[in-house]
Structures are given as C-alpha cells and as structure tokens.
Design an enzyme around this catalytic site. Structure first.
Site, mmCIF file in Angstrom:
data_model
loop_
_atom_site.group_PDB
_atom_site.id
_atom_site.type_symbol
_atom_site.label_atom_id
_atom_site.label_comp_id
_atom_site.label_asym_id
_atom_site.label_seq_id
_atom_site.Cartn_x
_atom_site.Cartn_y
_atom_site.Cartn_z
ATOM 1 C CG ASP A 133 28.759 71.490 12.342
ATOM 2 O OD1 ASP A 133 28.397 71.074 13.458
ATOM 3 O OD2 ASP A 133 29.934 71.441 11.949
ATOM 4 N NE ARG A 174 37.892 76.104 17.935
ATOM 5 C CZ ARG A 174 37.160 75.422 17.060
ATOM 6 N NH1 ARG A 174 36.623 76.046 16.021
ATOM 7 N NH2 ARG A 174 36.956 74.131 17.211
ATOM 8 C CG LEU A 175 43.803 79.185 12.171
ATOM 9 C CD1 LEU A 175 45.138 78.828 11.547
ATOM 10 C CD2 LEU A 175 43.073 80.206 11.312
ATOM 11 C CG ASP A 176 36.357 74.766 12.561
ATOM 12 O OD1 ASP A 176 36.220 74.153 13.632
ATOM 13 O OD2 ASP A 176 35.793 74.425 11.494
ATOM 14 C CD GLU A 189 39.025 72.039 15.687
ATOM 15 O OE1 GLU A 189 38.434 71.002 16.051
ATOM 16 O OE2 GLU A 189 39.120 72.380 14.494
ATOM 17 C CG HIS A 223 32.014 73.669 19.507
ATOM 18 N ND1 HIS A 223 33.172 74.193 20.043
ATOM 19 C CD2 HIS A 223 32.281 73.430 18.212
ATOM 20 C CE1 HIS A 223 34.091 74.267 19.108
ATOM 21 N NE2 HIS A 223 33.586 73.807 17.980
ATOM 22 C CG ASP A 224 33.903 69.980 17.986
ATOM 23 O OD1 ASP A 224 32.821 70.337 17.477
ATOM 24 O OD2 ASP A 224 35.008 70.349 17.562
ATOM 25 C CG ASP A 278 34.537 64.501 14.732
ATOM 26 O OD1 ASP A 278 35.253 64.619 13.736
ATOM 27 O OD2 ASP A 278 33.957 65.445 15.277
ATOM 28 C CE1 TYR A 310 38.669 56.526 14.428
ATOM 29 C CE2 TYR A 310 38.901 58.502 13.093
ATOM 30 C CZ TYR A 310 38.883 57.122 13.204
ATOM 31 O OH TYR A 310 39.068 56.343 12.091
ATOM 32 C CD GLN A 311 35.478 65.055 18.501
ATOM 33 O OE1 GLN A 311 34.337 65.463 18.637
ATOM 34 N NE2 GLN A 311 36.453 65.827 18.062
#
Length: 496
Positions: A55, A196-198, A238, A295-296, A345, A347-348
């Site tokens: 990933d 950034r809290l992933d 995030e 990136h997503d 995902d 939903y993306q």
C-alpha cells in the site's frame, strides 16, 4: 480544542520518489527549482520502509525510520528548514512483515509484542456473536479478520481492517500507546510540523458497535491531537465519512480534510448547478485542508446520505456522477474501482481528477480555481499538479486500484508534464493566488440562477471567482489595497 492555523497557504502532497524520480534531496531541488514559488509546505506521503509495499508505504515495517532509498532523517530536517513538512502517522496498523509481528508469529502469546496487535477474541471473546460481527463497518470488500498460523501451529484471527498485510494495532494497550509515542517523538526530533492521522476512524474497536467513529474514537483523536500540539505540531485527521461527522471531528482537533469538496466540484461542473456546493460551504469547517485528488480515490461516501440522514447529494445524483467519471475516463476508472481491483475502498472512485473531467483543460482549471477559492489550506496532489492521466499500465502491473492515480515520474516524463498548457496555467493560477492578501480575511459566497461567486475580503484587499453556470466560464477579479482593480478570464491562463 482547535487552535489557530494559518490557512492562507497552498501545500503540495506527494510521494518523494514518484514526483522527483529519486530521493528527498532531489525533491528539495525540484521545489527550489521549477516548482519555486508555488508551495508553502509539503506533505510527504509515507517515506517509511517499504515505500513500495502493498500500500505504497502505508504498511510500514518501521514507522520511525526513513526508507534508505529515499535518504535519511537529516534530509528531512534540511527540507523542513525550507518547507514545513507534514508526515503521516499511521495509527491503525503496521506491516505483517514488521519485526514486532514476526516475533508474534514465532512466539505467539509469549511475545512481548503480543499485546500490541489486535485479535478478534480480544474484542469479541472466544465465541463471537455473528450479529455483532455483521455490524462492523467495512471500507473494503475484503474480510476484517485474517486467520494467521503461528509457529506453534495455532491459528489466530487478527484484525486486518484494510489488507492482510496491515495488522491492526491495539492502541489502548500500553504497548500500543508506547508505539504511537515513539512515532511522535521521532517526528518532534526531526522537525515535522504537521501530522496526518491516517485511518484514525478505525482505531477503536468495541463489541456491539460499528467499530468506526465511536465516542471513544473521538476521545482517542482528541487525546492524540493534544499530545501532538504539546510537541508543537498541528494535527490533521483523515477520515472519510458522513459530512456532519466531519463537522463534529473538526471541533475536537486542529484540522480535518474537506473530502466532500471533490464530488461537489465534479457535480457542479457536470450538472451546471452550484446549489449543493454552496450548501456545503455554508456549513463546512473552516479549519480544513481542501483537496480534489489524493493518493486515495475520489470519495463518494463523503457526499452521500447516512442511516437515513440526507447527504449533500442524492443517490441518483451520486450514481450519475460516478457514471460520468467512468465515461469521461474511457472506462479506465472502472478497472480500478469497487470489487474490480484489490486494496480499494468500496465508496471511492479510483481515477485521476484530470481524467474524471475527460481531460478537458478548461474544466480542470475551473475545478482548481474553485478549490483555491474555498476556505481552508489548499493541498495540491502531485498527480493533479501535473494533470496526470490514469496510469492503467501501473494498475495492471500491481492490481492495486489506487495505483491508477499514483504515477511514477522520471526526469523525462516530468519535463513533458511541466510543458502541458494546463499545467502551466495551473502554476500561474497558484502563483496569482499566493499574491492575494484578500485570502487572509473573510469568505462569502452568492448564488444566482446562473452565477456562482466566491468572494474574499481583507481590509482593502478583495478577490472573487465568478462562475457562469450555463457556459462554465469563469472570471477572476482582485484588488490590492490602494491599487486599481484587475480581472482576468480564467481560460486566458491557457496558452496553447
């Protein structure tokens, strides 16, 4: 608990190697060379080993070191001296190839790292209730548990929210807390300004719940944000989810993403209606980072309804938007979305924003202008900066859906991209935006039947973006205090 953050800035979000073609030092030279004057800060996507994992660095084997192929912490410090740096803090999981998890595989429950990882029975007991398991919110088409055999022959069901190579951490354990503190300390030691809290929304699991954005999750985010703030860092959370959830999160942390913006901008351009976009900007958090692409994928859930509560767009509007993206991309986005590819995902939509708009330069520049005039810090993804097209070859090579919008550039392809008329126009737009002091002031917007206007005013400084909805043409207007007013047709930035 929010505190003031300077939002009149533009940031770059990028992988080190995929933009520069090399190391941190190469990216530093690029920022001071051909990209000089464009960005106030840089979000470096995971630079921990392995940068080429399943990933793209979001499955770290060691979250406290820099992948040697990119450079060192000393290189990070030198870059941070010129550009405030944002780094990802991956709070939900670590790699199944990490030394800690490999030790667990060998020693089982005797391993000192056993409490660090989350198993199904730690939450649901030895005989989990199926109804409780079915209630778990799933962002992926894959199971949330993976049966893994230990060296002694026992099989344990480990939490794997995202992939089987990303083992979930028990952030409530002493070992989990120590792990997160070690990351914060390393960031502090080497000059990281933003974290950034992933995947923070999945960090807390509780039987009988969805295991997503629980009250305890809000408390976890708030606690971690305060710890970061005490170290002089600003915390960005995030989370993809219902738009009102973002509003609540924003009250308890420094910054959130405006993930609703990308689908709303696309809807505005596709439909010629700015009603949904204006509705959102009337209530959207101001302590936000705006994006069109990352990136997503392009988030759909962020504009959708939730458990009967109305979304920003209706289901038919979202269906139409998704189909339009697939049409505009020539069907390539379908190859990377939903169940069509691994590690995506549900939903993306995985697609470059340039391809989502059918590679229409005028529409793409308009989308960026809208973003740059919205409240918050504007973050420009490296693929978006270079108007990247869908990388179908990389998708076929890796079978990872998101890789369609995670292209690799080398010196040759980078120079070609920088010569594109739309890229030159975007760079001019960014440079103009950075000269306008009006963005230090107050935001307002107006919507008439065929005219949508975004306005900024700070003392005698003014700036506006006026969009004719029927023709999708736009005018930029601005005035510096004490100087004559100026205006420019947005399309005039494009010189073919």
């Amino acid at each position: 608990m929010t505190h003031a953050v300077q939002t009149n800035q533009i940031q770059l979000i990028t992988y080190v190697d995929r933009l520069s073609g090399g190391k941190i030092t190469d990216l530093h030279r690029l920022l001071q060379g051909q990209l000089a004057g464009l960005f106030d800060a840089v979000h470096l996507l995971p630079f921990y080993p392995p940068i080429d994992g399943e990933d793209a660095g979001f499955d770290p084997t060691d979250h406290t070191v820099v992948d040697s192929r990119l450079g060192s912490w000393a290189d990070i410090e030198r870059l941070a001296a010129d550009y405030p740096i944002m780094a990802d803090m991956i709070v939900n999981h670590m790699s199944a190839q990490s030394p800690q998890f490999l030790d667990v595989l060998q020693q089982g429950e005797s391993s000192p790292y056993w409490p660090l990882f989350l198993t199904r029975d730690k939450v649901f007991g030895q005989q989990p209730d199926q109804a409780q398991l079915d209630a778990i919110y799933r962002p992926r088409p894959t199971p949330c548990f993976t049966d893994i055999r230990l060296a002694n022959g026992d099989t344990k069901a480990f939490w794997t929210t995202f992939t089987a190579n990303q083992i979930d951490i028990d952030v409530t354990s002493a070992q989990g807390e120590a792990y997160l503190q070690a990351i914060l300390q390393r960031f502090t030691d080497h000059g990281v300004k933003y974290i950034r809290l992933d995947a923070a929304g999945y960090a807390i699991k509780k039987a009988g719940s969805s295991c997503f954005m629980l009250p305890e999750t809000f408390e976890f985010i708030e606690k971690l944000s305060k710890q970061a703030k005490a170290r002089g860092m600003t915390c960005l959370v995030e989370i993809h989810g219902y738009h009102k959830t973002q509003i609540e999160i924003a009250k308890r942390c420094d910054m959130v993403y405006d993930f609703a913006l990308p689908p709303l901008v696309l809807h505005t351009i596709f439909s010629g209606s700015a009603y949904a976009l204006k509705t959102w900007l009337d209530i959207a958090p101001r302590n936000c980072i705006t994006v069109l692409d990352t990136h997503d994928g392009i988030g759909i859930v962020d504009a959708a309804d939730y458990q009967g509560a109305a979304g920003l767009l209706t289901d038919p509007e979202l269906d139409s938007l998704v189909e339009k993206i697939h049409h505009n991309s020539g069907g390539s986005s379908k190859l990377a979305t939903g169940n069509a590819a691994n590690n995506v995902d549900l939903y993306q939509v995985n697609c470059s924003f340039y391809d989502a708009l059918g590679r229409n330069n005028e529409h793409y520049l308009l989308a960026r202008a809208i973003q740059l005039f919205c409240p918050g810090i504007s973050q420009i993804y490296y693929g978006g900066l270079l108007a990247a097209e869908n990388d179908v070859a990389l998708l076929k090579k890796t079978a990872v859906g998101r890789d369609i919008n995670r292209p690799y550039f080398d010196e040759s392809s980078l120079q070609l991209a920088l010569q594109k008329p739309v890229v030159k126009a975007l760079m001019k737009l960014i440079q103009l935006r950075r000269t306008l002091q009006a963005f230090d002031g107050d935001f307002s917007q107006t919507l008439a039947p065929n005219l949508y206007q975004l306005n900024w005013q700070h003392g005698g400084h003014q700036a506006s973006l006026s969009l004719q909805l029927d023709s999708l043409t736009a005018t930029l207007a601005w005035q510096h205090q004490g100087q004559a007013a100026q205006q420019l047709q947005l399309a005039d930035l494009l010189v073919y």
